[in-house]
Enzyme design. Structure first.
Site, PDB file in Angstrom:
ATOM      1  N   GLU A  33       0.920  -1.223  -0.065  1.00 44.57           N
ATOM      2  CA  GLU A  33       0.071  -0.021   0.072  1.00 44.57           C
ATOM      3  C   GLU A  33       0.665   1.330  -0.007  1.00 44.57           C
ATOM      4  OE1 GLU A  33      -2.852  -0.400   3.266  1.00 44.57           O
ATOM      5  OE2 GLU A  33      -3.568  -1.987   2.325  1.00 44.57           O
ATOM      6  N   HIS A  34       2.281   1.024   0.187  1.00 41.14           N
ATOM      7  CA  HIS A  34       2.969   2.262   0.230  1.00 41.14           C
ATOM      8  C   HIS A  34       3.977   2.358  -0.734  1.00 41.14           C
ATOM      9  CE1 HIS A  34       5.678   5.440   2.365  1.00 41.14           C
ATOM     10  NE2 HIS A  34       4.660   5.877   2.640  1.00 41.14           N
ATOM     11  N   PHE A  35       3.921   2.809  -1.829  1.00 40.77           N
ATOM     12  CA  PHE A  35       2.548   3.045  -2.724  1.00 40.77           C
ATOM     13  C   PHE A  35       2.428   2.109  -3.979  1.00 40.77           C
ATOM     14  CE2 PHE A  35       4.648   7.163  -0.938  1.00 40.77           C
ATOM     15  CZ  PHE A  35       3.457   7.626  -0.127  1.00 40.77           C
ATOM     16  N   VAL A  40       7.796   1.823  -1.652  1.00 37.82           N
ATOM     17  CA  VAL A  40       8.940   2.440  -0.685  1.00 37.82           C
ATOM     18  C   VAL A  40       8.567   2.174   0.590  1.00 37.82           C
ATOM     19  CG1 VAL A  40       9.689   4.153  -2.551  1.00 37.82           C
ATOM     20  CG2 VAL A  40       7.876   4.642  -0.669  1.00 37.82           C
TER      21      VAL A  40
END
Length: 168
Positions: A33-35, A40
């Site tokens: 989810e990041h990103f 990252v």
């Protein structure tokens, strides 16, 4: 559930310095989810790994008689993003070690490149008061990180035994 942001200690000098590593893979949940499309590591997790490394160093200095809690991060600098496939090296050095708390300076490297650096303050809480306020389960010393320190000590003793055997 407790998140552990280091895989192992590679160096541990009581009351002085600790070095730990974290290998990053796409299996880390935060990369989903990041990103999306550009995975990252969140910068806050850089600091958490550094705080876990420094917290164990500070706690070990007093044989884990007091609970050590992160009190403040007065300075933190981030130099670049971190991606899956990299290995982070967390290095912490004790600046101040007192009865009421401690401070450490820490750096994070990916290979030879400096990724981030911070100064971290820790506070000591006596066992009775911390248990009353927080219970036992909220602290890193009751779990996996303390076990990682034990493994590092065994490895260090094994390597010194091997070196002594080679000298004989």
């Amino acid at each position: 559930m407790r998140w552990v942001w280091i895989d192992r200690f590679v160096e541990f000098q009581s009351r002085q310095r600790a070095v730990a590593v974290k290998n990053l893979s796409m299996a880390e949940e935060f990369f989903d989810e990041h990103f999306p499309g550009y995975p990252v590591m969140p910068a806050a997790l850089f600091l958490e790994g550094l705080a876990q490394t420094g917290g164990i160093l500070v706690g070990e200095a007093n044989d884990f008689k007091e609970k050590v809690v992160l009190a403040k991060i007065p300075t933190a600098k981030f130099h670049r993003e971190v991606f899956p496939g990299e290995q982070l090296t967390y290095t912490t050095e004790v600046l101040i070690l007192r009865e009421e708390g401690a401070s450490v300076r820490g750096t994070i490297h990916a290979g030879a490149e400096l990724v981030a650096e911070a100064e971290i303050f820790f506070a000591h809480l006596d066992q009775a008061r911390s248990k009353q306020m927080f219970g036992d389960s909220n602290f890193v010393f009751t779990g996996e990180l303390k076990n990682l320190l034990g493994l590092a000590r065994l490895a260090a003793n094994g390597s010194s035994n091997t070196e002594e055997g080679a000298k004989a």
